[in-house]
Design an enzyme around this catalytic site. Sequence first.
Site, PDB file in Angstrom:
ATOM      1  N   ARG A 274      17.818  -1.990 -10.348  1.00 24.00           N
ATOM      2  CA  ARG A 274      16.899  -2.980  -9.793  1.00 24.00           C
ATOM      3  C   ARG A 274      17.280  -4.268  -9.311  1.00 24.00           C
ATOM      4  O   ARG A 274      16.980  -4.715  -8.350  1.00 24.00           O
ATOM      5  CB  ARG A 274      15.645  -3.080 -10.952  1.00 24.00           C
ATOM      6  CG  ARG A 274      15.218  -1.800 -11.643  1.00 24.00           C
ATOM      7  CD  ARG A 274      13.940  -2.117 -12.675  1.00 24.00           C
ATOM      8  NE  ARG A 274      13.424  -0.931 -13.220  1.00 24.00           N
ATOM      9  CZ  ARG A 274      14.010  -0.379 -14.077  1.00 24.00           C
ATOM     10  NH1 ARG A 274      15.362  -0.614 -14.576  1.00 24.00           N
ATOM     11  NH2 ARG A 274      13.424   0.935 -14.827  1.00 24.00           N
TER      12      ARG A 274
ATOM     13  N   GLY B 220       1.084  -1.067  -0.142  1.00 19.28           N
ATOM     14  CA  GLY B 220       0.044  -0.068   0.005  1.00 19.28           C
ATOM     15  C   GLY B 220       0.751   1.402  -0.040  1.00 19.28           C
ATOM     16  O   GLY B 220       0.394   2.068   0.470  1.00 19.28           O
TER      17      GLY B 220
ATOM     18  N   GLY C   3       0.819   1.094  -4.620  1.00 14.79           N
ATOM     19  CA  GLY C   3      -0.440   0.668  -4.130  1.00 14.79           C
ATOM     20  C   GLY C   3      -1.475   1.617  -3.959  1.00 14.79           C
ATOM     21  O   GLY C   3      -2.748   1.365  -4.194  1.00 14.79           O
TER      22      GLY C   3
ATOM     23  N   HIS D 138      13.266  -6.043 -17.723  1.00 16.97           N
ATOM     24  CA  HIS D 138      13.180  -4.610 -17.208  1.00 16.97           C
ATOM     25  C   HIS D 138      14.338  -4.094 -16.596  1.00 16.97           C
ATOM     26  O   HIS D 138      14.104  -3.790 -15.286  1.00 16.97           O
ATOM     27  CB  HIS D 138      11.843  -4.761 -16.259  1.00 16.97           C
ATOM     28  CG  HIS D 138      11.307  -3.490 -15.615  1.00 16.97           C
ATOM     29  ND1 HIS D 138      11.236  -2.416 -16.800  1.00 16.97           N
ATOM     30  CD2 HIS D 138      10.978  -2.882 -14.549  1.00 16.97           C
ATOM     31  CE1 HIS D 138      10.873  -1.247 -15.983  1.00 16.97           C
ATOM     32  NE2 HIS D 138      10.731  -1.617 -14.511  1.00 16.97           N
TER      33      HIS D 138
ATOM     34  N   ILE E 143       4.602  -6.216  -9.845  1.00 22.05           N
ATOM     35  CA  ILE E 143       4.907  -4.933 -10.240  1.00 22.05           C
ATOM     36  C   ILE E 143       6.562  -4.811  -9.564  1.00 22.05           C
ATOM     37  O   ILE E 143       7.620  -4.267 -10.142  1.00 22.05           O
ATOM     38  CB  ILE E 143       4.310  -3.878  -9.948  1.00 22.05           C
ATOM     39  CG1 ILE E 143       2.889  -3.893 -10.525  1.00 22.05           C
ATOM     40  CG2 ILE E 143       4.960  -2.590 -10.467  1.00 22.05           C
ATOM     41  CD1 ILE E 143       2.120  -2.792 -10.532  1.00 22.05           C
TER      42      ILE E 143
ATOM     43  N   ASN F 199      14.031  -7.790  -1.479  1.00 24.58           N
ATOM     44  CA  ASN F 199      12.812  -8.023  -2.153  1.00 24.58           C
ATOM     45  C   ASN F 199      12.398  -9.442  -2.329  1.00 24.58           C
ATOM     46  O   ASN F 199      11.114 -10.034  -2.279  1.00 24.58           O
ATOM     47  CB  ASN F 199      12.407  -7.283  -3.449  1.00 24.58           C
ATOM     48  CG  ASN F 199      12.139  -5.780  -3.104  1.00 24.58           C
ATOM     49  OD1 ASN F 199      12.174  -5.546  -2.054  1.00 24.58           O
ATOM     50  ND2 ASN F 199      12.450  -4.805  -4.141  1.00 24.58           N
TER      51      ASN F 199
HETATM   52  N1  APR Z   1       3.822  -7.464   2.705  1.00 24.63           N
HETATM   53  C1  APR Z   1       3.079  -6.515   2.493  1.00 24.63           C
HETATM   54  N2  APR Z   1       3.726  -5.369   2.042  1.00 24.63           N
HETATM   55  C2  APR Z   1       4.770  -4.968   2.009  1.00 24.63           C
HETATM   56  C3  APR Z   1       5.864  -6.263   2.689  1.00 24.63           C
HETATM   57  C4  APR Z   1       5.366  -7.562   2.909  1.00 24.63           C
HETATM   58  N3  APR Z   1       5.970  -8.554   3.392  1.00 24.63           N
HETATM   59  N4  APR Z   1       7.032  -5.492   2.836  1.00 24.63           N
HETATM   60  C5  APR Z   1       7.021  -4.286   2.385  1.00 24.63           C
HETATM   61  N5  APR Z   1       5.747  -3.941   2.061  1.00 24.63           N
HETATM   62  C6  APR Z   1       5.175  -2.794   1.492  1.00 24.63           C
HETATM   63  C7  APR Z   1       5.922  -1.426   2.316  1.00 24.63           C
HETATM   64  O1  APR Z   1       5.494  -1.607   3.574  1.00 24.63           O
HETATM   65  C8  APR Z   1       5.376  -0.506   1.474  1.00 24.63           C
HETATM   66  O2  APR Z   1       4.362   0.513   1.914  1.00 24.63           O
HETATM   67  O3  APR Z   1       5.578  -2.427   0.334  1.00 24.63           O
HETATM   68  C9  APR Z   1       5.103  -1.100   0.020  1.00 24.63           C
HETATM   69  C10 APR Z   1       5.928  -0.715  -1.119  1.00 24.63           C
HETATM   70  O4  APR Z   1       5.632   0.564  -1.190  1.00 24.63           O
HETATM   71  P1  APR Z   1       6.807   1.703  -1.658  1.00 24.63           P
HETATM   72  O5  APR Z   1       7.918   1.717  -0.745  1.00 24.63           O
HETATM   73  O6  APR Z   1       6.045   2.981  -1.537  1.00 24.63           O
HETATM   74  O7  APR Z   1       7.281   1.322  -3.107  1.00 24.63           O
HETATM   75  P2  APR Z   1       6.624   1.718  -4.600  1.00 24.63           P
HETATM   76  O8  APR Z   1       6.867   3.048  -5.035  1.00 24.63           O
HETATM   77  O9  APR Z   1       5.232   1.465  -4.336  1.00 24.63           O
HETATM   78  O10 APR Z   1       7.062   0.506  -5.326  1.00 24.63           O
HETATM   79  C11 APR Z   1       7.050  -0.706  -5.065  1.00 24.63           C
HETATM   80  O11 APR Z   1       7.358  -1.756  -7.088  1.00 24.63           O
HETATM   81  O12 APR Z   1       8.328  -0.607  -8.975  1.00 24.63           O
HETATM   82  C12 APR Z   1       8.568  -1.444  -8.116  1.00 24.63           C
HETATM   83  O13 APR Z   1      10.899  -1.000  -7.510  1.00 24.63           O
HETATM   84  C13 APR Z   1       9.594  -0.794  -6.943  1.00 24.63           C
HETATM   85  O14 APR Z   1       9.979  -2.751  -5.820  1.00 24.63           O
HETATM   86  C14 APR Z   1       9.222  -1.957  -5.652  1.00 24.63           C
HETATM   87  C15 APR Z   1       7.795  -1.905  -5.870  1.00 24.63           C
END
Ligand code: APR
Length: 321
Positions: free
Chosen positions: A96, A11, A15, A183, A126, A103
């Site tokens: 990446r 989220g 998200g 990618h 994604i 990740n």
């Molecule tokens: N379960 C659920 N959510 C998680 C978990 C998990 N185990 N671990 C991390 N998260 C959540 C984080 O709390 C965070 O809110 O995933 C979210 C990722 O959001 P952002 O840090 O804002 O990243 P975002 O820009 O949304 O990108 C997400 O997509 O494009 C790719 O490289 C980017 O890997 C990244 C992903």
Amino acid sequence: MTINKLGLIGGGNIGGVLFAEAAKRRLAKRIGFMDIKPPDLAKGKALDIAEGAPTISTDIHYDAGKEFNVLEGSEIVINTAGVPRTKRPDGTIPTREELLQTNIKITKSVAEGIQKYCPDATIISIANPLDAIVYTLYKILQPPKNKLMGMAGQLDSGRYRYFVAQEAGVSVENVEALVLGGHGDNMVPIRSCCRVGGMPVEKFVSKEALEAIETRTRKAGGEVVGLMGIGSAFVSPAWAALDMAEAIIYDKNKIIATCALLEGEYGVNGLFVGVPAILNKDGVAKVIEADLNSAEKEALAKSVAGVRNTCDEVEAMLKTM
Ligand code: APR
């Protein structure tokens, strides 16, 4: 047409846009929205958006929270759980692939959550490194190949289309383009597939300008990371993934550059790589083999080799987890 439930894992920046847009477009009767971040990021963002729903005259029904049970019954799941690229204090930008160590662990827990609460969902992932994270989900979940895909090509092709439209001085709606392969910085813009108003792109853009556009496209994600200073692109990836979701929800038979499992196509076996594919209610209905020239074939082979290296790392890491 709509589906009963759309699940969103993660989220954060992407998200949040996914949730807001999916609600606005009424893509599902219900949205499941999950993020581990305390105190309860997903619930907070969902509440914010729901409180804005009367203003945009839409009804929102959702389950949001820190546990995977909010995803129960999701027919389609979009996964963004994972750290994004962020500019380092010294100004450099990680690749990446450098996100893999962190990740892959997150992806393992995501896979377990999907397995438990929506094992039959069609998954659009994604999180980066894109191709390797999709591969990880495949290794753990072993879903039918039509039900798992990654979003990258639609975003990368969109970037290429935008740059070409600007250079040619035409609407982005007139530009068709295809960016294939992994990618990463070796992704492959397919110039021979680029059309402006149905005509070859070379009629509108010089070879030199096209070369610059293709280089910029390959590094476009990094350009945004560098400019924003914190985090990576999030609106364009969300829109691209929703385009894929809509093709599935509305059974469109739409050709979209998709990270899909190859079993012999393009001479590749057992890897997820960006290729044109027909998306419909079944998910990835068919991979299409574009006619590439020899330089494009060579560039694609190089990009696939990079994907293979990262997936070899995935195999090694999964053994230790
Ligand atoms: N379960 C659920 N959510 C998680 C978990 C998990 N185990 N671990 C991390 N998260 C959540 C984080 O709390 C965070 O809110 O995933 C979210 C990722 O959001 P952002 O840090 O804002 O990243 P975002 O820009 O949304 O990108 C997400 O997509 O494009 C790719 O490289 C980017 O890997 C990244 C992903």
